[in-house]
Scaffold this active site. Structure first.
Site, PDB file in Angstrom:
ATOM      1  CB  CYS A  78      -0.998  -0.064   1.160  1.00 52.41           C
ATOM      2  SG  CYS A  78      -2.465   0.901   0.815  1.00 52.41           S
ATOM      3  CG  HIS A 176      -3.170  -3.083   4.453  1.00 48.20           C
ATOM      4  ND1 HIS A 176      -2.377  -2.520   5.427  1.00 48.20           N
ATOM      5  CD2 HIS A 176      -3.602  -2.056   3.686  1.00 48.20           C
ATOM      6  CE1 HIS A 176      -2.325  -1.209   5.275  1.00 48.20           C
ATOM      7  NE2 HIS A 176      -3.074  -0.895   4.217  1.00 48.20           N
ATOM      8  CD  GLU A 178      -0.604  -5.331   6.863  1.00 43.86           C
ATOM      9  OE1 GLU A 178      -0.494  -5.769   5.698  1.00 43.86           O
ATOM     10  OE2 GLU A 178      -0.975  -4.174   7.129  1.00 43.86           O
TER      11      GLU A 178
HETATM   12  N1  GLN Z   1      -3.614   6.350   0.878  1.00 41.23           N
HETATM   13  C1  GLN Z   1      -2.378   6.083   1.581  1.00 41.23           C
HETATM   14  C2  GLN Z   1      -1.237   6.883   0.989  1.00 41.23           C
HETATM   15  O1  GLN Z   1      -1.435   7.598   0.067  1.00 41.23           O
HETATM   16  C3  GLN Z   1      -2.054   4.612   1.542  1.00 41.23           C
HETATM   17  C4  GLN Z   1      -3.057   3.851   2.352  1.00 41.23           C
HETATM   18  C5  GLN Z   1      -2.515   2.621   2.976  1.00 41.23           C
HETATM   19  O2  GLN Z   1      -1.319   2.410   3.065  1.00 41.23           O
HETATM   20  N2  GLN Z   1      -3.411   1.802   3.471  1.00 41.23           N
HETATM   21  O3  GLN Z   1      -0.134   6.794   1.465  1.00 41.23           O
END
Ligand code: GLN
Length: 193
Positions: A78, A176, A178
């Protein structure tokens, strides 16, 4: 194997638990010295703009760039994916990415209506035999992968969008892994590291 988890901000604690479950020694990384002691690194979800700023404040950015160039296996999830991408749309102007994998991403690209969602998807490609059971991915304000370079393997997609990609020793997931009990994505990373 010592696997670092970048622990500046965000969802690092659960990654460390999963990494211990799959037989590695997790090390929280907050300093350049800690980074030098690990054999692989997970960059967790969280807020990529804040994490980018903290990489500079802690003076981790340069040693991180150098270790990745030297072949350190890295797994970004992410926000970690955003930081590793070659180009970021809808980022903050002072947000700097590490350009470690040849993909372009759009921050929060799934939009407000579905800013968080869950989806089942198959994992596999020609070089990696398909897993018998799909993986259940949790997406939280996830980035959308908008372009993938020729040397990047796409290991999973949701609808048309790649959600798990790998180029050499750099792997990225827009979800995610995890947050579920399924350890296969971490195993995939650790086995290749
Ligand atoms: N929207 C977040 C960002 O721009 C990422 C979201 C996440 O890691 N769950 O960093």
């Amino acid at each position: 194997m010592k696997v670092g988890v970048l622990a500046l901000q965000g969802a690092f604690a659960r990654h460390a638990d999963v990494l211990a479950d799959v037989g590695t020694t997790p090390i929280e990384v907050r300093t350049p010295e800690q980074l030098l002691g690990v054999d692989a690194l997970v960059m967790p979800g969280g807020e990529s703009t804040t994490m980018s700023m903290l990489l500079d404040i802690t003076q981790l950015r340069r040693p991180l760039v150098e270790r990745i160039a030297d072949g350190l296996p890295v797994f970004g999830t992410c926000a970690g994916m955003i930081l590793l991408a070659s180009s970021v749309a809808d980022g903050r102007s002072d947000q700097e990415s590490l350009a470690a994998i040849d993909i372009d991403v759009r921050r929060n690209g799934y939009g407000r209506q579905i800013d968080s969602f869950e989806a089942d998807f198959a994992v596999g490609n020609e070089g990696l035999s398909d897993w018998e059971l799909p993986f259940h991915g949790v997406f939280i304000r996830a980035p959308v992968v908008e372009r993938v370079g020729d040397s990047v393997e796409i290991l999973a997609r949701v609808d048309e969008s790649p959600v798990l990609c790998r180029q050499g020793q750099v792997m990225v997931a827009s979800f995610h892994p995890e947050l579920t009990d399924d350890r296969r994505i971490h195993e995939l990373f650790v086995e290749a590291a």
